[in-house]
Design an enzyme around this catalytic site. Structure first.
Site, PDB file in Angstrom:
ATOM      1  N   VAL A  10      31.849  -3.160  24.541  1.00 52.24           N
ATOM      2  CA  VAL A  10      32.358  -3.408  25.196  1.00 52.24           C
ATOM      3  C   VAL A  10      32.385  -4.539  25.674  1.00 52.24           C
ATOM      4  O   VAL A  10      33.838  -4.884  26.765  1.00 52.24           O
ATOM      5  CB  VAL A  10      30.728  -2.841  26.716  1.00 52.24           C
ATOM      6  CG1 VAL A  10      31.380  -2.904  28.490  1.00 52.24           C
ATOM      7  CG2 VAL A  10      30.581  -1.113  26.150  1.00 52.24           C
ATOM      8  N   ASP A  67      19.863  11.165  29.186  1.00 47.08           N
ATOM      9  CA  ASP A  67      20.450  11.642  30.240  1.00 47.08           C
ATOM     10  C   ASP A  67      19.360  11.100  31.320  1.00 47.08           C
ATOM     11  O   ASP A  67      20.047  11.643  33.096  1.00 47.08           O
ATOM     12  CB  ASP A  67      19.852  13.780  30.107  1.00 47.08           C
ATOM     13  CG  ASP A  67      18.400  13.385  29.489  1.00 47.08           C
ATOM     14  OD1 ASP A  67      17.658  12.528  29.342  1.00 47.08           O
ATOM     15  OD2 ASP A  67      17.752  14.765  29.346  1.00 47.08           O
ATOM     16  N   ILE A 125      17.547   7.913  20.208  1.00 48.62           N
ATOM     17  CA  ILE A 125      17.068   8.684  18.915  1.00 48.62           C
ATOM     18  C   ILE A 125      16.963  10.166  18.546  1.00 48.62           C
ATOM     19  O   ILE A 125      17.263  10.445  17.986  1.00 48.62           O
ATOM     20  CB  ILE A 125      16.107   7.574  18.648  1.00 48.62           C
ATOM     21  CG1 ILE A 125      14.785   8.014  19.040  1.00 48.62           C
ATOM     22  CG2 ILE A 125      16.047   6.748  18.353  1.00 48.62           C
ATOM     23  CD1 ILE A 125      13.647   7.780  18.327  1.00 48.62           C
ATOM     24  N   ASP A 126      16.818  10.550  20.169  1.00 51.76           N
ATOM     25  CA  ASP A 126      16.553  12.227  19.720  1.00 51.76           C
ATOM     26  C   ASP A 126      17.782  12.724  20.095  1.00 51.76           C
ATOM     27  O   ASP A 126      17.635  14.030  19.303  1.00 51.76           O
ATOM     28  CB  ASP A 126      16.237  12.738  21.478  1.00 51.76           C
ATOM     29  CG  ASP A 126      15.025  11.562  21.757  1.00 51.76           C
ATOM     30  OD1 ASP A 126      13.830  10.864  21.242  1.00 51.76           O
ATOM     31  OD2 ASP A 126      14.980  11.556  23.323  1.00 51.76           O
ATOM     32  N   ARG A 160      -2.212  16.251  -1.018  1.00 50.52           N
ATOM     33  CA  ARG A 160      -3.147  16.207  -0.027  1.00 50.52           C
ATOM     34  C   ARG A 160      -1.578  17.547   0.861  1.00 50.52           C
ATOM     35  O   ARG A 160      -0.229  16.868   0.034  1.00 50.52           O
ATOM     36  CB  ARG A 160      -2.882  15.175   0.746  1.00 50.52           C
ATOM     37  CG  ARG A 160      -4.664  15.192   0.504  1.00 50.52           C
ATOM     38  CD  ARG A 160      -5.233  13.596   1.291  1.00 50.52           C
ATOM     39  NE  ARG A 160      -6.290  12.611   1.138  1.00 50.52           N
ATOM     40  CZ  ARG A 160      -7.091  11.664   0.949  1.00 50.52           C
ATOM     41  NH1 ARG A 160      -6.185  11.527   1.706  1.00 50.52           N
ATOM     42  NH2 ARG A 160      -8.104  11.819   1.666  1.00 50.52           N
ATOM     43  N   ARG A 192      11.724  13.351  21.708  1.00 47.31           N
ATOM     44  CA  ARG A 192      11.630  14.151  23.425  1.00 47.31           C
ATOM     45  C   ARG A 192      11.813  16.353  23.388  1.00 47.31           C
ATOM     46  O   ARG A 192      10.783  16.947  21.984  1.00 47.31           O
ATOM     47  CB  ARG A 192      12.032  14.258  24.434  1.00 47.31           C
ATOM     48  CG  ARG A 192      12.155  13.839  25.679  1.00 47.31           C
ATOM     49  CD  ARG A 192      12.728  13.643  26.927  1.00 47.31           C
ATOM     50  NE  ARG A 192      12.398  11.911  26.928  1.00 47.31           N
ATOM     51  CZ  ARG A 192      11.837  10.599  27.342  1.00 47.31           C
ATOM     52  NH1 ARG A 192      11.329  11.800  27.722  1.00 47.31           N
ATOM     53  NH2 ARG A 192      11.873   9.493  26.937  1.00 47.31           N
ATOM     54  N   ALA A 208      11.012  19.285   2.672  1.00 47.54           N
ATOM     55  CA  ALA A 208       9.897  19.322   3.759  1.00 47.54           C
ATOM     56  C   ALA A 208       9.558  20.839   3.195  1.00 47.54           C
ATOM     57  O   ALA A 208       9.867  21.733   3.526  1.00 47.54           O
ATOM     58  CB  ALA A 208       9.462  18.789   5.485  1.00 47.54           C
ATOM     59  N   LYS A 231       0.488  20.803  -5.074  1.00 49.10           N
ATOM     60  CA  LYS A 231      -1.046  19.861  -4.973  1.00 49.10           C
ATOM     61  C   LYS A 231      -0.077  19.631  -3.760  1.00 49.10           C
ATOM     62  O   LYS A 231      -1.388  19.140  -3.255  1.00 49.10           O
ATOM     63  CB  LYS A 231      -0.771  19.304  -5.994  1.00 49.10           C
ATOM     64  CG  LYS A 231      -0.766  20.231  -8.036  1.00 49.10           C
ATOM     65  CD  LYS A 231      -1.939  19.964  -7.165  1.00 49.10           C
ATOM     66  CE  LYS A 231      -2.980  20.625  -8.974  1.00 49.10           C
ATOM     67  NZ  LYS A 231      -3.043  21.960  -9.256  1.00 49.10           N
ATOM     68  N   HIS A 250       6.636   4.486  16.972  1.00 49.21           N
ATOM     69  CA  HIS A 250       7.866   4.384  18.427  1.00 49.21           C
ATOM     70  C   HIS A 250       8.476   2.755  17.069  1.00 49.21           C
ATOM     71  O   HIS A 250       9.994   2.633  17.386  1.00 49.21           O
ATOM     72  CB  HIS A 250       7.662   2.913  18.797  1.00 49.21           C
ATOM     73  CG  HIS A 250       7.166   3.843  20.602  1.00 49.21           C
ATOM     74  ND1 HIS A 250       6.654   4.259  20.835  1.00 49.21           N
ATOM     75  CD2 HIS A 250       8.177   3.399  21.154  1.00 49.21           C
ATOM     76  CE1 HIS A 250       5.738   4.272  21.850  1.00 49.21           C
ATOM     77  NE2 HIS A 250       6.849   4.417  22.553  1.00 49.21           N
TER      78      HIS A 250
HETATM   79  O1  F6P Z   1      13.611   8.602  24.889  1.00 52.01           O
HETATM   80  C1  F6P Z   1      13.036   7.933  23.265  1.00 52.01           C
HETATM   81  C2  F6P Z   1      11.822   7.664  22.924  1.00 52.01           C
HETATM   82  O2  F6P Z   1      11.273   8.064  22.007  1.00 52.01           O
HETATM   83  C3  F6P Z   1      11.325   9.737  23.089  1.00 52.01           C
HETATM   84  O3  F6P Z   1      11.470  10.297  21.287  1.00 52.01           O
HETATM   85  C4  F6P Z   1       9.926  10.218  23.291  1.00 52.01           C
HETATM   86  O4  F6P Z   1       9.626  11.087  23.916  1.00 52.01           O
HETATM   87  C5  F6P Z   1      10.017   9.128  24.298  1.00 52.01           C
HETATM   88  O5  F6P Z   1      11.676   8.034  24.449  1.00 52.01           O
HETATM   89  C6  F6P Z   1       9.180   7.982  24.717  1.00 52.01           C
HETATM   90  O6  F6P Z   1       9.491   7.392  25.597  1.00 52.01           O
HETATM   91  P1  F6P Z   1       8.158   6.003  25.795  1.00 52.01           P
HETATM   92  O7  F6P Z   1       8.948   4.628  25.078  1.00 52.01           O
HETATM   93  O8  F6P Z   1       8.771   5.466  26.630  1.00 52.01           O
HETATM   94  O9  F6P Z   1       6.896   6.084  25.759  1.00 52.01           O
END
Ligand code: F6P
Length: 319
Positions: free
Chosen positions: A23, A103, A126-127, A162, A171, A186, A214, A249
């Site tokens: 930007v 959003d 990241i969602d 395990r 989210r 998975a 296993k 995180h």
């Molecule tokens: O929207 C990104 C995100 O990492 C979601 O995956 C997660 O639910 C949320 O933010 C966590 O938010 P915070 O960092 O405010 O706990």
């Protein structure tokens, strides 16, 4: 338009810095003044605004997080908060704004646009939960972080024979879980877009055990609920022991992948072009590897859809 601003808002995502860089450099390329707003919409309200130059964004394309920092700002959801932000834009002569976020951030951008201050949004989360774009900035990096973690968990799962339930972010969207589950083979993938299939998960675990398997990996999207609760349910219904890992995180950090850097650069440059060509209230995106842009209201009204063909494939490959 001679002066524009840029901010990052909501949860940070790897690649936001690459978007800021694009930007800033594209604005300078067009001989436009560019201002960085720190701490998202809170910084706009507080007047935490600085002019940026080519050097401000040097050596950041490879860095995770956001040099502009980010925040979730409730005050900006109010008329009063928005008007305070507009006052600051007027004070600095900023005529348009580029908002990098998800959003929630786009709702703020929509309000400013409605009040006569044109905004363009860049999906940065990241969602991967934004309609009108195949990918959001940060998703690919988070996905790679998740699969690296799962690979490591698989080592210990196999040594100790395990079953692990791994909770990933997203989210209300199951994209991270679905892509990670498919990429990592998975045994079960649990996403909010599909109803709870506890019995099916148990049956699959049992079938695996019967043929000598296993260890197992179950990926659970946070939108489904807590992995610890799910482990309890499996224990109660089938008397099966599991271990739980909540990745948390760690999924939001790290150096962006090449794919995220390129996407962020393309969307960042496109956002500046849109603003300068008189567009307002648009979200930049990518569909079928072509740059697109959509009305912000449509993007917010439309629900992001998971790729159900991929979901079906994941089931077929983990019979
Ligand atoms: O929207 C990104 C995100 O990492 C979601 O995956 C997660 O639910 C949320 O933010 C966590 O938010 P915070 O960092 O405010 O706990």
């Amino acid at each position: 338009m001679n002066k524009i601003g840029v901010l990052t808002s909501g949860g940070d995502a790897p690649g936001m810095n690459a978007a800021i860089r694009a930007v800033v450099r594209k604005a300078i390329y067009h001989q436009i003044d560019i201002y960085g707003i720190k701490n998202g919409f809170q910084g706009l309200i507080d007047g935490n605004i600085e002019k940026m130059d080519i050097g401000s964004v040097g050596d950041i394309i490879q860095r995770g997080g956001t040099i502009l920092r980010s925040a979730r700002c409730q005050e900006f959801e109010t008329d009063d908060g928005q008007n305070k932000g507009i006052e600051q834009m007027k004070k600095h002569g900023i005529e348009g704004l580029i908002v990098i976020g998800g959003d929630g951030s786009f709702r703020g951008a929509q309000k400013l646009t409605e009040k006569g201050y044109p905004c363009i949004g860049i999906p940065g989360t990241i969602d991967n939960d934004i309609a009108g774009t195949d990918f959001t900035v940060g998703f690919d990096t988070a996905l790679n972080t998740v699969i690296e973690a799962i690979d490591k968990i698989r080592d210990t799962a196999s040594s100790h024979e395990r079953t692990f339930i791994i909770e990933v972010m997203g989210r209300d969207a199951g994209d991270l879980a679905l892509w990670a589950g498919l990429a990592d083979g998975a045994e079960s993938i649990l996403i909010p877009e599909k109803k709870d299939e506890l019995q099916e998960v148990i049956n699959r675990l049992r079938r695996g055990q019967e043929r000598g398997k296993k260890h197992s990996i179950i990926i659970l999207a946070e939108g489904v609920g807590s992995a610890f609760d799910y482990a309890e349910k499996i224990k109660e219904s089938a008397d099966l022991e599991t271990r739980v890992t909540v990745l948390g995180h760690i999924q939001r950090g790290g150096s962006p992948t090449a794919s995220d850097r390129v996407l962020a650069s393309r969307l960042g440059a496109q956002a500046v072009d849109l603003l300068l060509s008189g567009e307002a209230g648009r979200i930049a995106g990518i569909q079928n590897n072509r740059l697109v842009h959509h009305d912000i209201s449509e993007v917010l009204a439309e629900k992001h859809m998971i790729d159900m063909e991929m979901y079906q494939l994941s089931k077929e490959l983990s019979i």
